[in-house]
Design a protein around this motif. Sequence first.
Motif, mmCIF file in Angstrom:
data_model
loop_
_atom_site.group_PDB
_atom_site.id
_atom_site.type_symbol
_atom_site.label_atom_id
_atom_site.label_comp_id
_atom_site.label_asym_id
_atom_site.label_seq_id
_atom_site.Cartn_x
_atom_site.Cartn_y
_atom_site.Cartn_z
ATOM 1 N N TYR A 1 0.824 -1.221 0.000
ATOM 2 C CA TYR A 1 0.000 0.000 0.000
ATOM 3 C C TYR A 1 0.859 1.273 0.000
ATOM 4 C CZ TYR A 1 -4.363 -2.594 0.664
ATOM 5 O OH TYR A 1 -5.451 -3.416 0.496
ATOM 6 N N SER A 2 1.972 1.230 -0.727
ATOM 7 C CA SER A 2 2.845 2.397 -0.794
ATOM 8 C C SER A 2 2.730 3.161 -2.110
ATOM 9 C CB SER A 2 4.304 1.982 -0.577
ATOM 10 O OG SER A 2 4.736 1.129 -1.631
ATOM 11 N N LEU A 3 2.122 2.562 -3.115
ATOM 12 C CA LEU A 3 2.014 3.182 -4.436
ATOM 13 C C LEU A 3 0.767 2.636 -5.119
ATOM 14 C CD1 LEU A 3 3.708 5.050 -6.393
ATOM 15 C CD2 LEU A 3 4.637 2.944 -7.359
ATOM 16 N N MET A 4 0.050 3.511 -5.832
ATOM 17 C CA MET A 4 -1.146 3.039 -6.538
ATOM 18 C C MET A 4 -1.393 3.856 -7.800
ATOM 19 S SD MET A 4 -4.526 4.458 -4.672
ATOM 20 C CE MET A 4 -4.560 6.020 -3.832
ATOM 21 N N VAL A 5 -2.184 3.259 -8.681
ATOM 22 C CA VAL A 5 -2.651 3.911 -9.900
ATOM 23 C C VAL A 5 -4.173 3.946 -9.838
ATOM 24 C CG1 VAL A 5 -2.854 3.713 -12.406
ATOM 25 C CG2 VAL A 5 -0.673 3.174 -11.288
ATOM 26 N N VAL B 1 -1.368 8.888 -10.113
ATOM 27 C CA VAL B 1 -0.441 7.988 -9.431
ATOM 28 C C VAL B 1 -0.187 8.600 -8.062
ATOM 29 C CG1 VAL B 1 1.868 6.969 -9.434
ATOM 30 C CG2 VAL B 1 0.593 7.221 -11.598
ATOM 31 N N PHE B 2 -0.485 7.830 -7.035
ATOM 32 C CA PHE B 2 -0.346 8.263 -5.657
ATOM 33 C C PHE B 2 0.675 7.400 -4.945
ATOM 34 C CE2 PHE B 2 -4.769 9.542 -6.564
ATOM 35 C CZ PHE B 2 -4.784 10.841 -6.075
ATOM 36 N N ALA B 3 1.372 8.008 -3.977
ATOM 37 C CA ALA B 3 2.348 7.278 -3.173
ATOM 38 C C ALA B 3 2.242 7.748 -1.722
ATOM 39 C CB ALA B 3 3.759 7.517 -3.697
ATOM 40 N N ARG B 4 2.729 6.939 -0.821
ATOM 41 C CA ARG B 4 2.706 7.310 0.598
ATOM 42 C C ARG B 4 3.807 8.310 0.932
ATOM 43 N NH1 ARG B 4 -2.083 6.142 3.235
ATOM 44 N NH2 ARG B 4 -2.686 4.024 2.761
ATOM 45 N N SER B 5 4.733 8.509 0.004
ATOM 46 C CA SER B 5 5.807 9.496 0.163
ATOM 47 C C SER B 5 5.873 10.314 -1.124
ATOM 48 C CB SER B 5 7.143 8.785 0.387
ATOM 49 O OG SER B 5 8.218 9.685 0.228
ATOM 50 N N HIS B 6 6.249 11.574 -1.003
ATOM 51 C CA HIS B 6 6.373 12.370 -2.234
ATOM 52 C C HIS B 6 7.678 12.090 -2.954
ATOM 53 C CE1 HIS B 6 9.221 15.389 -0.670
ATOM 54 N NE2 HIS B 6 8.520 15.363 0.451
ATOM 55 N N ASP B 7 8.567 11.341 -2.317
ATOM 56 C CA ASP B 7 9.860 11.005 -2.900
ATOM 57 C C ASP B 7 9.779 9.592 -3.491
ATOM 58 O OD1 ASP B 7 12.514 11.190 -3.588
ATOM 59 O OD2 ASP B 7 13.240 10.588 -1.609
ATOM 60 N N VAL B 8 9.372 9.498 -4.747
ATOM 61 C CA VAL B 8 9.182 8.215 -5.414
ATOM 62 C C VAL B 8 10.337 7.985 -6.383
ATOM 63 C CG1 VAL B 8 7.663 6.910 -6.959
ATOM 64 C CG2 VAL B 8 6.695 8.401 -5.208
ATOM 65 N N ALA B 9 10.876 6.786 -6.372
ATOM 66 C CA ALA B 9 11.971 6.441 -7.279
ATOM 67 C C ALA B 9 11.509 6.616 -8.730
ATOM 68 C CB ALA B 9 12.413 5.009 -7.038
ATOM 69 N N GLN B 10 12.379 7.146 -9.552
ATOM 70 C CA GLN B 10 12.046 7.388 -10.957
ATOM 71 C C GLN B 10 11.616 6.094 -11.646
ATOM 72 O OE1 GLN B 10 11.754 10.470 -12.185
ATOM 73 N NE2 GLN B 10 10.911 9.542 -14.019
#
Length: 185
Positions: free
Chosen positions: A127-131, A142-151
């Motif tokens: 549950y750390s990243l979703m579309v 695209v949502f993530a639990r952190s704003h720092d998402v790997a490219q």
Amino acid sequence: MPARLPARHWWWLALLLCVGSVAANLPAIRPVPHVDLARFMGTWYLVGGIPTRYEREAWNAVETYTLRRDGSIRTTLTFNHGRPDGPRKHIEAPARVRPGTGNAVWDVRVFGPMKAQYVVAWLRDDYSLMVVARDARDYAWVFARSHDVAQADLERARQRLRGLGYDLSKWRTVPHTDTTLADNR
């Protein structure tokens, strides 16, 4: 005699009919099999997607989901408009899970009686990243639990959208600054 629609409403009606006819020719977006709503609730950073007009100049965008006692979900989107320190925008929209969808398809009331489809099309196991997608292929997020998402993760999410039939020329990565979380408390 039926009431006449004001001219400004005809434009919206025409747009809805066009979107509906385009969506009718595309296969439905397949949602994930199940979303654990308790685990899903909370803060998600909007890190990219195919934005609505309202979101096109968003910075530091954060969406928060809150499960209400009646089973509805309060969605709250906040962001800076146009620049990192731009004016704060805030919108709340109630959502309802569509029965029989494993909690993965929602109807979000965006204004008045108008509802928008919200499909959790992909969700990482942790549950750390979703579309989130729509059958109309007009908007996606695209949502993530952190704003720092790997490219590499962001690119995989983009390719998932391409595989769902989205036009990635409309893609926008949402910029975030270190003040994103502090600004949303």
